[in-house]
Scaffold this motif. Structure first.
Motif, short mmCIF file in Angstrom:
data_model
loop_
_atom_site.label_atom_id
_atom_site.label_comp_id
_atom_site.label_asym_id
_atom_site.label_seq_id
_atom_site.Cartn_x
_atom_site.Cartn_y
_atom_site.Cartn_z
N VAL A 1 0.70 -1.33 -0.10
CA VAL A 1 0.25 0.22 -0.29
C VAL A 1 0.98 1.52 0.36
O VAL A 1 0.88 2.02 -1.00
CB VAL A 1 -0.90 -0.48 0.75
CG1 VAL A 1 -1.85 1.84 1.48
CG2 VAL A 1 -1.96 -1.70 0.98
N VAL A 2 1.40 1.52 0.97
CA VAL A 2 2.12 2.90 1.03
C VAL A 2 3.90 2.70 0.41
O VAL A 2 2.82 4.28 -0.44
CB VAL A 2 3.55 3.09 2.61
CG1 VAL A 2 4.28 4.09 2.45
CG2 VAL A 2 2.31 2.08 4.10
N GLN A 3 4.58 2.20 -0.13
CA GLN A 3 4.97 2.46 -1.38
C GLN A 3 4.54 2.08 -2.28
O GLN A 3 4.70 2.79 -3.03
CB GLN A 3 6.32 1.63 -1.60
CG GLN A 3 7.27 1.33 -0.01
CD GLN A 3 8.33 2.41 0.22
OE1 GLN A 3 7.62 3.12 -0.16
NE2 GLN A 3 8.58 1.89 1.27
N PRO A 4 3.74 1.76 -2.81
CA PRO A 4 2.91 2.17 -4.45
C PRO A 4 2.39 3.62 -4.46
O PRO A 4 1.72 4.00 -5.55
CB PRO A 4 1.62 0.71 -4.74
CG PRO A 4 2.76 -0.31 -3.71
CD PRO A 4 3.14 0.44 -2.47
N ALA A 5 1.63 3.84 -3.36
CA ALA A 5 0.92 4.96 -2.63
C ALA A 5 1.81 6.63 -3.34
O ALA A 5 1.10 6.92 -3.95
CB ALA A 5 0.33 5.60 -1.83
N ALA A 6 3.04 6.01 -3.00
CA ALA A 6 3.99 7.16 -3.13
C ALA A 6 4.44 7.37 -4.11
O ALA A 6 4.50 8.11 -4.90
CB ALA A 6 5.06 6.84 -1.74
N HIS B 1 1.14 8.95 -5.98
CA HIS B 1 0.80 9.84 -6.16
C HIS B 1 1.62 11.55 -6.02
O HIS B 1 1.74 12.90 -6.12
CB HIS B 1 0.01 10.66 -4.97
CG HIS B 1 -1.09 9.96 -4.32
ND1 HIS B 1 -2.03 10.36 -5.32
CD2 HIS B 1 -1.54 8.90 -3.87
CE1 HIS B 1 -3.61 9.63 -4.56
NE2 HIS B 1 -3.17 8.32 -4.22
N LEU B 2 3.59 10.83 -5.47
CA LEU B 2 4.23 11.55 -5.19
C LEU B 2 5.29 11.35 -5.99
O LEU B 2 6.87 11.99 -5.79
CB LEU B 2 4.76 11.41 -3.30
CG LEU B 2 3.97 11.24 -2.50
CD1 LEU B 2 4.15 11.45 -1.46
CD2 LEU B 2 2.90 13.34 -2.41
N GLY C 1 -3.93 18.58 -2.66
CA GLY C 1 -2.23 17.92 -3.55
C GLY C 1 -2.80 15.98 -3.30
O GLY C 1 -3.09 15.84 -2.32
N PRO C 2 -1.37 16.52 -4.24
CA PRO C 2 -0.89 14.40 -3.86
C PRO C 2 -0.73 14.92 -2.76
O PRO C 2 -0.84 13.17 -2.19
CB PRO C 2 0.26 14.56 -5.38
CG PRO C 2 0.43 16.34 -5.54
CD PRO C 2 -0.31 17.32 -4.62
N GLU C 3 -0.23 15.40 -1.77
CA GLU C 3 0.26 15.06 -0.28
C GLU C 3 -1.19 14.17 0.66
O GLU C 3 -1.25 13.18 1.04
CB GLU C 3 0.72 15.63 0.51
CG GLU C 3 2.14 15.65 0.12
CD GLU C 3 2.09 17.01 -1.52
OE1 GLU C 3 3.15 17.60 -2.04
OE2 GLU C 3 1.33 17.38 -1.50
#
Length: 249
Positions: A136-141, A144-145, A205-207
């Motif tokens: 979850v965390v790494q793919p979302a980063a 989006h970021l 925004g993306p954050e």
């Protein structure tokens, strides 16, 4: 929890049920057990209910079955973390009282690719956190970021205390009293940026989108997830808890 997230969880549950039925049919149809158990089986490990969980394997309808089996077996839990490259140094179980202690205790200092400030926690919490970070965390980063998470920031896992509510402390014991939860306050990114729930949860925004996506995704790996929208006590952190009936807010 959003309708989209609820629908996704329902579909995963339905797919998992259908897969279990299919496995039973195969096993009792003759030759199925041999096919799954054979060392050179053509069935990929992430589709094979007889194989152990691998953190980095693709998610399938039987991932939940494999995860639950690892959570119930401390030696398998530790082996799964070690295979994924997680730094979880074994420690003797902590027993403070009937209500407080850390079974399956270890010192967690790194997940699959993100570091954490060294924290004493249970193997089950470490494994759930690892699955969340990787899937979850790494793919979302990245989505989006455009970068990866370098560090997950927390404010602890174990705390021998009773539950806190907006009305004050209750007589029930907190999940932190057995290190069955961990509180995440933000992340540091590979590009040097730092995000916190207190400052960025409401960002347009993306954050903000990133933080909301990892909150929703945590509900797939923890049974109780509480964030800034729950109440003011959680304004600055995600409460990620293993045991529970399933609550995401």
């Amino acid at each position: 929890m959003s309708k989209q997230s609820g629908r996704r969880r329902f579909l995963l549950s339905a797919a998992s049920f259908a897969f279990r039925v299919a496995v039973v049919v195969i096993l009792f149809g003759g030759g199925g057990w041999f096919l799954l158990a054979h060392p050179e089986t053509p069935v990929p490990s992430h589709w094979n209910p007889l194989r152990e969980l691998k953190v980095t394997a693709p998610i399938t309808p039987i991932t939940r079955f494999q995860l639950n089996r690892a959570l119930a077996d401390e030696s398998q839990c530790r082996a799964t973390l070690a295979e994924a490259g997680v730094s979880f140094a074994a420690m003797d179980d902590l027993i403070e009282s009937e209500n407080c202690g850390i079974p399956g205790r270890g010192l967690l200092s790194r997940l699959t690719s993100a570091g954490v400030n060294a924290v004493e926690t249970s193997c089950t919490t470490a494994l759930r956190l690892t699955m969340w970070e990787y899937h979850v965390v790494q793919p979302a980063a990245q989505e989006h970021l455009g970068t990866r998470v370098n560090q997950l920031r927390h404010v602890g896992s174990y705390n021998c205390r009773q539950m806190r509510t907006t009305q004050g402390e209750t007589s029930a014991w907190s999940s932190h009293a057995k290190a069955d939860a961990i509180d995440i306050v933000g992340v540091r990114l590979d590009d040097g940026r730092s995000l916190t729930l207190l400052s960025d949860w409401q960002a347009a925004g993306p954050e903000g989108a990133f933080l909301r996506q990892i909150w929703r995704g945590a509900c797939d790996w923890f049974r109780v997830v509480l964030g800034p929208d729950f109440n003011h006590l959680h304004a600055d952190h995600f409460h990620l808890q293993g045991p529970g009936w399933g609550y995401c807010r």
